[in-house]
Design an enzyme around this catalytic site. Structure first.
Site, mmCIF file in Angstrom:
data_model
loop_
_atom_site.group_PDB
_atom_site.id
_atom_site.type_symbol
_atom_site.label_atom_id
_atom_site.label_comp_id
_atom_site.label_asym_id
_atom_site.label_seq_id
_atom_site.Cartn_x
_atom_site.Cartn_y
_atom_site.Cartn_z
ATOM 1 N N ALA A 48 -9.577 1.383 13.138
ATOM 2 C CA ALA A 48 -10.974 0.750 12.965
ATOM 3 C C ALA A 48 -11.836 1.564 12.314
ATOM 4 O O ALA A 48 -11.567 2.687 12.221
ATOM 5 C CB ALA A 48 -11.601 0.734 14.520
ATOM 6 N N PHE A 107 -2.200 0.496 9.259
ATOM 7 C CA PHE A 107 -3.682 -0.304 9.197
ATOM 8 C C PHE A 107 -4.062 -0.905 10.430
ATOM 9 O O PHE A 107 -4.909 -1.986 10.690
ATOM 10 C CB PHE A 107 -3.222 -1.572 8.256
ATOM 11 C CG PHE A 107 -2.792 -1.398 6.604
ATOM 12 C CD1 PHE A 107 -3.837 -1.390 5.937
ATOM 13 C CD2 PHE A 107 -1.704 -0.768 6.445
ATOM 14 C CE1 PHE A 107 -3.554 -0.778 4.588
ATOM 15 C CE2 PHE A 107 -1.594 -0.548 5.236
ATOM 16 C CZ PHE A 107 -2.605 -0.458 4.382
ATOM 17 N N ASN A 119 -1.110 -8.449 1.058
ATOM 18 C CA ASN A 119 -2.168 -7.767 1.055
ATOM 19 C C ASN A 119 -3.221 -8.681 2.079
ATOM 20 O O ASN A 119 -4.041 -7.889 2.701
ATOM 21 C CB ASN A 119 -2.940 -7.889 -0.317
ATOM 22 C CG ASN A 119 -2.445 -6.625 -1.080
ATOM 23 O OD1 ASN A 119 -1.771 -5.975 -0.563
ATOM 24 N ND2 ASN A 119 -2.650 -6.630 -2.459
ATOM 25 N N CYS A 168 -7.752 -4.331 -4.698
ATOM 26 C CA CYS A 168 -6.801 -5.266 -4.330
ATOM 27 C C CYS A 168 -7.159 -6.298 -3.123
ATOM 28 O O CYS A 168 -7.362 -7.572 -3.419
ATOM 29 C CB CYS A 168 -5.414 -4.684 -3.855
ATOM 30 S SG CYS A 168 -4.863 -3.717 -5.223
ATOM 31 N N ARG A 181 -0.186 1.831 -3.421
ATOM 32 C CA ARG A 181 -1.353 2.075 -2.709
ATOM 33 C C ARG A 181 -2.083 3.206 -3.478
ATOM 34 O O ARG A 181 -1.419 4.196 -3.917
ATOM 35 C CB ARG A 181 -0.904 2.858 -1.474
ATOM 36 C CG ARG A 181 -0.228 1.875 -0.210
ATOM 37 C CD ARG A 181 0.307 2.749 0.748
ATOM 38 N NE ARG A 181 1.220 3.709 0.130
ATOM 39 C CZ ARG A 181 1.862 4.408 1.180
ATOM 40 N NH1 ARG A 181 1.311 4.708 2.322
ATOM 41 N NH2 ARG A 181 2.717 5.542 0.770
ATOM 42 N N GLU A 185 3.298 -5.606 -7.963
ATOM 43 C CA GLU A 185 3.446 -4.087 -7.558
ATOM 44 C C GLU A 185 2.682 -4.031 -6.208
ATOM 45 O O GLU A 185 1.964 -4.962 -5.927
ATOM 46 C CB GLU A 185 2.727 -3.379 -8.531
ATOM 47 C CG GLU A 185 1.422 -3.924 -9.010
ATOM 48 C CD GLU A 185 0.524 -3.489 -7.634
ATOM 49 O OE1 GLU A 185 0.680 -2.398 -7.291
ATOM 50 O OE2 GLU A 185 -0.758 -4.121 -7.867
#
Length: 429
Positions: free
Chosen positions: A252, A249, A208, A260, A154, A151
């Site tokens: 900061a 992503f 991840n 996860c 989020r 999976e």
């Protein structure tokens, strides 16, 4: 097809409800009777936007039910999803005890062919172990296939991610199993990658770990930006416009947390170490993340001097907005550090609660305004959309000192300064 989803946590419940929404008959199976009863009543054991409404809808439609009768659930089904937890051992290895337990249950109770779909995040090679655990538990031999189907949900966006996935990864040993699972997902419009079980298992960890790397990279750059008087948000914008990198992503802050990234990066490192491969970049990713909250605390300490007797108002507990998950949340590391140095700590979060070890030491407030009363510093730890909407001009009057330290660069630095606050973000914001 009748489907059983074993494990009614975050992933299992989301998976079960989305499958019901797609038109399948689904049973959620869990040994925890209290959790089963809660779900039967239409209540979630966790917070996830939009999911409780879907739960009520399909309890009423009859497409979903919940049980703790393992034997009957296994016998009544065609497809079994394994969605149990795989927490980290102290050494960083994934704990597979729950996966092994349900695998043995499946083997013991199955009475005809089953497709077993592993959605739990597991180390490379687990599909082979699940196959062995099921086979060893069988009282009478029956054929089955085990497929790896990781999976990519989020927290806070799980329903949207499950209904509109970027991709579906199917790791199968044979075409029959992969086609059966593809038929289950027939209504989803996205790329489907058919690969080996081992590859599918690695894809989850690798994805991840890469996202965690982007976060730690930007946090390292933010420290440099602080020294060079450069705004890290502008750096992130310039980097993110490169189509090879993308904007996601690159924000900061005070580091990543949740269920996860921390455990998956650690588990991937352990896998590499077992096979004699050094992933030194990921070692640094973990190191940066574990120390990132200290960078913000240094800013607070420089402003206040000693924390002894000072009041700090912490806004946000959850590791990210739109969830109540506090696992590995940077806010908890900040709160514990403040308490250790003698600070008085008040806390607010729209949905998350303090863990039991902090209940008596920190004060959980019903509103952010209440948390800020008498504060010498505000430390923003979670980027809830409600925090920029506070009447910051008014709440300043209730504070002892108007100092704001924004661990997520959420607030408008120019506006806060214009209102009379001393404002510090991460990376000169």
């Amino acid at each position: 097809m009748n489907i059983v989803v074993i494990g009614t946590g975050y992933v299992g419940t989301t998976t079960a409800l989305v499958l019901a929404e797609m038109g399948w008959n689904v049973t959620g199976l869990d040994r925890d009777e209290n959790k089963v009863n809660l779900l039967r009543q239409g209540s979630l054991p966790f917070y996830e936007e939009g999911l409780e409404e879907l739960l009520k809808k399909h309890l009423q439609s009859g497409r979903i039910r919940f049980t703790n009768d393992t034997e009957q659930a296994v016998k009544d089904t065609d497809v079994i999803f394994i969605c149990v937890g795989t927490p980290s051992h102290p050494d960083g290895n994934a704990d597979l005890r729950y996966v092994q337990q349900v695998s043995s249950d499946i083997g013991r109770y199955m009475d005809n062919y089953k497709l077993i779909v592993n959605k739990s995040t597991v180390p490379v090679g687990t599909q082979e172990r699940v196959t062995e655990w099921i086979r060893n538990a069988q009282l009478v031999p029956h054929s089955f296939d085990v497929v790896s189907n990781p999976e990519f949900l989020r927290e806070g966006k799980a329903l949207s991610d499950a209904m509109n996935p970027d991709r579906i990864i199917i790791g199968a040993d044979n075409e029959h199993a992969s086609k059966l699972l593809q038929a289950l997902y027939y209504s989803l419009d996205c790329p489907v990658v058919i690969t080996t079980p081992r590859t599918a298992e690695l894809v989850k960890y690798a994805a991840n770990a890469f996202l965690a790397t982007k976060i730690s990279y930007m946090n390292e750059l933010a420290k440099l930006c602080d020294r060079l008087d450069i705004n890290v948000k502008e750096v992130a914008e310039g980097i993110g416009l490169d189509s090879r990198i993308g904007p996601g992503f690159l924000q900061a802050g005070i580091g990543y947390g949740g269920s996860c990234f921390p455990k998956d990066v650690s588990a991937l490192l352990q896998t590499a170490n077992k096979h004699g491969s050094n992933l030194t970049l990921l070692e640094q990713v973990i190191s940066v993340n574990r120390a990132q909250h200290l960078h913000l605390l240094d800013k607070v300490r420089t402003r206040l001097g000693s924390f002894e007797g000072k009041k700090a108002a912490v806004l946000g507990l959850a590791f990210k907005p739109d969830t109540d998950d506090i696992r590995e949340a940077p806010a908890l590391r900040i709160i514990r550090a403040l308490l250790d140095e003698g600070a008085l700590v008040s806390v607010h979060d729209p949905v998350a609660k303090l863990p039991s070890d902090l209940n008596r030491s920190a004060v959980l407030c019903a509103s952010p305004e209440q948390a800020l009363i008498g504060a010498d510093a505000v430390i923003l730890c979670t980027e809830w959309s409600s925090y920029p909407l506070l009447d910051w001009k008014r709440v300043k009057q209730s504070m002892n000192q108007p100092n704001v330290f924004d661990g997520r660069n959420l607030l408008d630095a120019k506006l806060m300064t214009a209102l009379g606050y001393y404002y510090q973000g991460i990376g000169y914001c």
